[in-house]
Every structure is written in structure tokens, then in C-alpha cells.
Design a protein around this motif. Structure first.
Motif, mmCIF file in Angstrom:
data_model
loop_
_atom_site.group_PDB
_atom_site.id
_atom_site.type_symbol
_atom_site.label_atom_id
_atom_site.label_comp_id
_atom_site.label_asym_id
_atom_site.label_seq_id
_atom_site.Cartn_x
_atom_site.Cartn_y
_atom_site.Cartn_z
ATOM 1 N N GLU A 178 -18.007 -7.456 6.485
ATOM 2 C CA GLU A 178 -16.916 -7.241 5.534
ATOM 3 C C GLU A 178 -16.453 -8.543 4.896
ATOM 4 O O GLU A 178 -16.345 -8.649 3.674
ATOM 5 N N VAL A 179 -16.146 -9.538 5.722
ATOM 6 C CA VAL A 179 -15.672 -10.804 5.162
ATOM 7 C C VAL A 179 -16.794 -11.494 4.399
ATOM 8 O O VAL A 179 -16.558 -12.127 3.362
ATOM 9 N N ASN A 180 -18.031 -11.339 4.846
ATOM 10 C CA ASN A 180 -19.179 -11.912 4.147
ATOM 11 C C ASN A 180 -19.293 -11.326 2.738
ATOM 12 O O ASN A 180 -19.508 -12.051 1.760
ATOM 13 N N LYS A 181 -19.099 -10.026 2.646
ATOM 14 C CA LYS A 181 -19.180 -9.339 1.344
ATOM 15 C C LYS A 181 -18.133 -9.876 0.373
ATOM 16 O O LYS A 181 -18.435 -10.168 -0.801
ATOM 17 N N HIS A 182 -16.901 -10.025 0.854
ATOM 18 C CA HIS A 182 -15.823 -10.461 -0.042
ATOM 19 C C HIS A 182 -15.931 -11.938 -0.397
ATOM 20 O O HIS A 182 -15.542 -12.343 -1.494
ATOM 21 N N LEU A 183 -16.482 -12.730 0.511
ATOM 22 C CA LEU A 183 -16.720 -14.139 0.181
ATOM 23 C C LEU A 183 -17.815 -14.263 -0.872
ATOM 24 O O LEU A 183 -17.722 -15.088 -1.793
#
Length: 276
Positions: A178-183
Motif C-alpha cells: 500500500e505505501v509502496n503504491k502511494h509513494l
């Protein structure tokens, strides 16, 4: 300004400003110890830098000084830095967290977490979305977030690296999908990929901690609560305390142990409900 009289000049100024004799004596005692530490490193007291202060705080912790004692040293040096006209060197200095044995860190409930994430995504600001997910899903401190550079994010290995002021890696934190996607969404939107800072303001300056705090107020949350939520979720999922401490960058394992007290309270409640 000679090294031999700078503390005398400082103490005289504090007396003129109405400090009590006891307070001035405490300040002088701290500065004399700081001066002795600096002298051993060929550094003059009136030429101190942010790095000197941080290293001294780290030294005090290595000497097993308590959080209250370290805070006393920090306060005295802060007043001295202001006297030198160098207040900025005291900003974002990491030091031992003061513990309250009965205090359980305040974290988000699942529904609160979902609400915040939903609201920030709905607002459509890719930077702010990446910030909230990064704070919540990596547990880094707000000062560490603002210090991140683009090259501290490895989207191939799915890792975020927290570095100290000397550029040395302190810890690497795996990034969830999830955080990888938004970064990725945020980084892909950057018009100047050659810039250093990861998160910048509307005028292309590195984002300040105050600006992040102000942004989060819109969602009725603060950076500490997001960090606490990260740690609490790991503990709730059965991750051992030493692993959580390493991910969160806790230098004192007792800081991490506070999160386990929530589980202990829940276990007691479970017994009471089942057998009372």
C-alpha cells in the motif's frame, strides 16, 4: 568571545533576565560538563553545531543517563544556544523519550485509521497521501520523514532507509504494498526528479515538520499517533518487541514495552468476561 569567560557572560545574562540563582547554577553545571566533552574533541563551546548537540545527547544516553536528566541538559543547552543566537541548532534533536510507567501510547482504532486514509485519498493530493501512508505504515518520526531524500526510497527492493546527519543508514524499513503504491504515484508526479528532498512544499523547499503537523490537523491526527499506531499494530499481530523496537528506532526497549501493556489489559478483560 573567549572560551574562559563565555559561561560567565552567559550566567550574568541569565541573572539580568531574572533567572533564579538555582536555575543559573544548574545551567552553568550543564555547560561546564558540555564544555569538557567538547574540549576532548577540540571543539569550542561558542562554536557548537547541531551535530555536536546531537552527539552529546547520544553520549549522555550511552552513559545511561535517565530521560529526565537528558531533558535537563537539553533545556540548559537550548537556553545557551539562544544566547549565542543559534537557536536553530536545537531543532529536531533526537533524545531519550521520557517514560511514564502507567502511560499507554494513544493509537488509532481500525475505523479511525480507515477514515483518515479514505479522507486523504479523497482529497487527491498525492504528496499528502504518500506522507500519511508513510508515517502510518513505517512508523518513522516526523523529523525523519522531513529529512528523507528521494534516494532513501528503494522502490525496487521496497525499502525506506532512515539516515543520521552524517548520511549513514540507521535502519531500513520494508514497505508494504500500500505505501509502496502511494509513494510510486507521488514520485512519478514529481516534475524535478533531480531534486534531493523527497517531500517539498509548494515553493519547492524541503517540507518542514511544522508544515506536516499543520496538514495532519485537517484529519484530526498528529504524527505521534500515527507512529504509535504503527507500533501497536505490530505488537497486536504478535511481532516480538525487539523487532518492533528495531523498526521504530527505539533506543530504549522500555519505550516499546509500553505497547504490550495494551495486550495485557485485553487479556485481563477477556478472562473477566469469560469467568465472571
Amino acid at each position: 568571545m573567549y572560551l574562559t569567560n563565555i559561561i560567565n557572560l552567559f550566567s550574568q545574562k541569565q541573572i539580568e533576565e531574572g533567572r533564579t540563582p538555582g536555575t543559573v547554577k544548574t545551567y552553568v553545571g550543564v555547560l561546564e560538563k558540555f564544555q569538557a566533552w567538547l574540549t576532548a574533541r577540540n571543539i569550542e563551546l561558542n562554536h557548537i553545531s547541531k551535530n555536536d548537540v546531537q552527539l552529546f545527547m547520544d553520549y549522555l544516553e550511552e552513559q545511561k543517563k535517565g530521560a529526565g536528566t537528558i531533558e535537563k541538559y537539553f533545556a540548559a543547552i537550548s537556553v545557551f544556544a539562544r544566547f549565542l543566537g543559534k537557536s536553530e541548532i536545537m531543532l529536531n534533536i533526537h533524545r531519550k523519550e521520557k517514560l511514564k510507567e502507567s502511560e499507554i501510547p494513544d493509537s488509532l482504532e481500525d475505523k479511525e485509521e480507515k477514515k483518515i486514509l479514505s479522507e486523504v485519498e479523497l482529497d487527491g493530493n498525492l504528496r499528502n497521501t504518500a506522507i500519511v501512508y508513510t508515517l502510518l505504515y513505517t512508523g518513522i518520526r516526523i523529523s525523519e520523514l522531513c529529512a528523507l531524500d528521494l534516494n532513501d526510497i528503494d522502490l525496487t527492493e521496497n525499502k525506506l532507509f532512515v539516515k543520521n546527519e552524517n548520511g549513514q543508514i540507521e535502519r531500513g524499513i520494508p514497505l508494504s504494498s500500500e505505501v509502496n503504491k502511494h509513494l510510486i504515484n507521488y514520485i512519478d508526479s514529481i516534475n524535478n526528479p533531480n531534486r534531493e528532498a523527497l517531500f517539498v512544499s509548494s515553493v519547492n523547499k524541503r517540507l518542514s515538520t511544522r508544515a506536516v503537523q499543520y496538514m495532519l490537523q485537517k484529519y484530526n491526527v498528529n504524527p505521534h499517533k500515527l507512529r504509535h499506531t504503527f507500533c501497536q499494530k505490530l505488537i497486536n499481530k504478535g511481532i516480538d518487541i525487539h523487532t518492533v523496537a528495531k523498526l521504530a528506532g527505539h533506543k530504549d526497549i522500555n519505550v516499546t514495552k509500553r505497547y504490550a501493556s495494551v495486550l495485557e489489559a485485553n487479556l485481563e478483560d477477556a478472562i473477566n468476561r469469560a469467568f465472571s
